[in-house]
Scaffold this active site. Structure first.
Site, PDB file in Angstrom:
ATOM      1  N   ARG A  70       0.845  -1.212   0.000  1.00 10.02           N
ATOM      2  CA  ARG A  70       0.000   0.000   0.000  1.00 10.02           C
ATOM      3  C   ARG A  70       0.872   1.250   0.000  1.00 10.02           C
ATOM      4  O   ARG A  70       0.549   2.252  -0.616  1.00 10.02           O
ATOM      5  CB  ARG A  70      -0.953   0.009   1.209  1.00 10.02           C
ATOM      6  CG  ARG A  70      -1.670   1.346   1.356  1.00 10.02           C
ATOM      7  CD  ARG A  70      -2.944   1.312   2.158  1.00 10.02           C
ATOM      8  NE  ARG A  70      -2.879   0.504   3.342  1.00 10.02           N
ATOM      9  CZ  ARG A  70      -2.226   0.817   4.474  1.00 10.02           C
ATOM     10  NH1 ARG A  70      -1.588   1.967   4.575  1.00 10.02           N
ATOM     11  NH2 ARG A  70      -2.215  -0.007   5.494  1.00 10.02           N
ATOM     12  N   TYR A 122     -17.529  16.233 -15.262  1.00  9.02           N
ATOM     13  CA  TYR A 122     -17.860  14.803 -15.334  1.00  9.02           C
ATOM     14  C   TYR A 122     -18.947  14.458 -14.301  1.00  9.02           C
ATOM     15  O   TYR A 122     -18.863  14.888 -13.135  1.00  9.02           O
ATOM     16  CB  TYR A 122     -16.576  14.006 -15.063  1.00  9.02           C
ATOM     17  CG  TYR A 122     -16.780  12.524 -14.977  1.00  9.02           C
ATOM     18  CD1 TYR A 122     -17.130  11.787 -16.102  1.00  9.02           C
ATOM     19  CD2 TYR A 122     -16.622  11.850 -13.768  1.00  9.02           C
ATOM     20  CE1 TYR A 122     -17.321  10.426 -16.016  1.00  9.02           C
ATOM     21  CE2 TYR A 122     -16.807  10.488 -13.681  1.00  9.02           C
ATOM     22  CZ  TYR A 122     -17.161   9.782 -14.807  1.00  9.02           C
ATOM     23  OH  TYR A 122     -17.356   8.427 -14.727  1.00  9.02           O
ATOM     24  N   ASP A 197      -8.747  18.516 -14.930  1.00  7.78           N
ATOM     25  CA  ASP A 197      -9.025  17.125 -15.302  1.00  7.78           C
ATOM     26  C   ASP A 197      -8.815  17.056 -16.816  1.00  7.78           C
ATOM     27  O   ASP A 197      -9.544  17.671 -17.586  1.00  7.78           O
ATOM     28  CB  ASP A 197     -10.468  16.777 -14.901  1.00  7.78           C
ATOM     29  CG  ASP A 197     -10.846  15.337 -15.248  1.00  7.78           C
ATOM     30  OD1 ASP A 197     -10.197  14.757 -16.141  1.00  7.78           O
ATOM     31  OD2 ASP A 197     -11.796  14.809 -14.643  1.00  7.78           O
ATOM     32  N   LYS A 222      -9.514   5.775 -19.322  1.00  4.50           N
ATOM     33  CA  LYS A 222      -9.892   6.220 -20.655  1.00  4.50           C
ATOM     34  C   LYS A 222      -8.675   6.151 -21.586  1.00  4.50           C
ATOM     35  O   LYS A 222      -8.177   5.075 -21.830  1.00  4.50           O
ATOM     36  CB  LYS A 222     -10.489   7.629 -20.562  1.00  4.50           C
ATOM     37  CG  LYS A 222     -11.459   7.820 -19.374  1.00  4.50           C
ATOM     38  CD  LYS A 222     -12.725   7.008 -19.492  1.00  4.50           C
ATOM     39  CE  LYS A 222     -13.571   6.992 -18.222  1.00  4.50           C
ATOM     40  NZ  LYS A 222     -13.804   8.240 -17.549  1.00  4.50           N
TER      41      LYS A 222
HETATM   42  C1  LIG Z   1     -14.230   8.672 -16.235  1.00  4.85           C
HETATM   43  C2  LIG Z   1     -13.892  10.003 -15.770  1.00  4.85           C
HETATM   44  C3  LIG Z   1     -13.568  10.255 -14.428  1.00  4.85           C
HETATM   45  C4  LIG Z   1     -13.607   9.164 -13.382  1.00  4.85           C
HETATM   46  O1  LIG Z   1     -12.698   8.148 -13.646  1.00  4.85           O
HETATM   47  P1  LIG Z   1     -12.923   6.596 -13.209  1.00  4.85           P
HETATM   48  O2  LIG Z   1     -11.652   5.972 -13.627  1.00  4.85           O
HETATM   49  O3  LIG Z   1     -14.138   6.110 -13.933  1.00  4.85           O
HETATM   50  O4  LIG Z   1     -13.142   6.601 -11.739  1.00  4.85           O
HETATM   51  C5  LIG Z   1     -13.231  11.539 -14.061  1.00  4.85           C
HETATM   52  N1  LIG Z   1     -13.216  12.551 -14.958  1.00  4.85           N
HETATM   53  C6  LIG Z   1     -13.540  12.356 -16.251  1.00  4.85           C
HETATM   54  C7  LIG Z   1     -13.521  13.500 -17.185  1.00  4.85           C
HETATM   55  C8  LIG Z   1     -13.886  11.087 -16.704  1.00  4.85           C
HETATM   56  O5  LIG Z   1     -14.217  10.903 -17.988  1.00  4.85           O
END
Ligand SMILES: *Cc1c(COP(=O)(O)O)cnc(C)c1O
Length: 406
Positions: A70, A122, A197, A222
């Site tokens: 961890r 998001y 982000d 993603k």
């Molecule tokens: C998918 C996504 C998240 C969250 O990510 P996870 O890996 O699904 O927890 C945050 N911000 C954006 C813009 C996203 O597309």
């Protein structure tokens, strides 16, 4: 003594390796940073170190730099070095999901602090701010439209401790003017933490750290991993103070990914450049095709000259990304039939992977967003978000063409 010398040799080996690639191009960094031939056997692929614990020679003296997974793991550490490379950051941390990374950043704040956040953030981030961090951790929030810089100025006050935005927003693909936002915020109070982000556009197309942001965050799930088989998030920063705090939160909260997922992500990143190049060009071709189709009402894609975000995107992005959002001409009934008739393109949540996915935000990803907010943001029943993959462009266009004819 010998142990100390080995540890030092290993650190130097890693550091020298990474430093030798700092001036390389993006694609070269993707293939080499954090990925030197392994220290003992010389294996070319980083090993997957599954062990949760590490032997100690004497109390408090571990063999190497690790004592418990961890708190640190060799495979995760390789990935963090690679992420720092591709985000142009000094430090980075990996988290068990993008949402865990968002949660970690909110954990930098204290009870009563306020976050100013982009309004079409998001859906999961919005839900987290509305229903968890505000009610359980006492973190206030305001959602604003970052197209309106006057509104941003008005929203800043002494309680605001974080400003959070997306380089390209989901699902309507607004492009933030990152440099101007940072300037306004830092002129008001340099202590306010700026966060971008960057999930939608990917570090190949935009590196917010180079534009001066304090922390960049991405959902690795993603584009960065890019193969729909890992859930992960990252944060990266140049600020040592923020790094120390995030490091502490990472170990304390324990929202860390498994060594196997770290290995998978390192493998995914090797092809990040060529995937994104193909996705950029496929998406532009699709946006142009849709714009000229009579069954389409409107296309949102910053690569189109008709987009009001074209200029901002050209200034900040190296490519316009793989997401194309659009409105079909018709009601939900037509939209539904169109979606059901697609063949190559799959109806599914998520984005950024090698295969093309389409999403109906109103019922799927943005289902939990309040109705008035959906209307304000333009998330209507005929609105769709396409995440373009790396298939042959002719097959994608043909698929859209036949489904639009329903
Ligand atoms: C998918 C996504 C998240 C969250 O990510 P996870 O890996 O699904 O927890 C945050 N911000 C954006 C813009 C996203 O597309």
């Amino acid at each position: 003594m010998e142990q100390e010398q080995n540890k030092a040799k290993l650190s130097t080996y890693h550091q020298e390796h990474d430093e030798s690639f700092l001036k390389s191009g993006f694609s070269t960094k993707c293939l080499h940073m954090g990925q030197e031939p392994e220290y003992i056997y010389g294996s070319m692929c980083p090993a997957i170190h599954l062990s949760s614990t590490y032997a100690q020679i004497s109390p408090g003296v571990p063999f190497s730099n690790f004592d418990y997974t961890r708190c640190g793991n060799p495979t995760r550490s390789n990935l963090e070095r690679l992420i720092s490379g591709i985000e142009s950051a000094k430090y980075s941390h990996v988290w068990s999901s993008g949402m865990a990374a968002i949660n970690a950043m909110v954990n930098l704040l204290e009870i009563g602090d306020e976050i100013v956040c982009v309004d079409d953030v998001y859906g999961g981030t919005q839900r987290y701010l509305r229903n968890i961090s505000s009610t359980k951790q006492g973190i206030k929030y305001t959602f604003i439209d970052f197209d309106d810089m006057e509104l941003l100025k008005k929203s800043l006050h002494s309680g605001v401790k974080m400003v959070m935005c997306e380089s390209e927003t989901n699902p309507t693909l607004k492009v933030a003017d990152i440099k101007t936002i940072i300037k306004i915020v830092k002129d008001y109070n340099p202590e306010i933490i700026t966060v971008i982000d960057n999930t939608f556009i990917s570090p190949y197309n935009c590196r917010p750290i180079e534009l001066g942001v304090d922390i960049v965050m991405e959902s690795v799930t993603k584009y960065i991993n890019g193969h729909s088989d890992v859930l992960m998030g990252i944060t990266a920063t140049n600020c040592e103070k923020l790094h120390d705090k995030l490091f502490y939160i990472n170990r304390c909260v324990g929202a860390v990914p498994s060594p196997f997922d770290c290995f998978m992500t390192i493998r995914g990143i090797k092809t990040l450049s060529i995937r994104i190049e193909r996705q950029n060009s496929n998406a532009l071709a699709i946006a142009r095709f849709l714009e000229s189709n009579k069954n389409i009402e409107k296309v949102c894609y910053p690569g189109l000259e008709s987009s009001k975000y074209h200029k901002a995107a050209k200034e900040q992005f190296e490519g316009f990304g793989g997401i194309v959002s659009f409105y079909v001409k018709g009601e939900f009934d037509y939209t539904k039939k169109f979606l059901e008739k697609l063949g190559v393109i799959t109806l599914a949540e998520s984005l950024g992977s090698v295969e093309t996915l389409i999403n109906h935000p109103e019922t799927m990803t943005h289902g939990s967003v309040p109705k008035e907010m959906k209307e304000k943001l333009g998330i209507t029943p005929n609105f769709l978000r396409l995440s373009v993959g790396v298939e042959d462009i002719d097959d994608l266009v043909k698929d859209l063409e036949q489904a639009l004819l329903v």
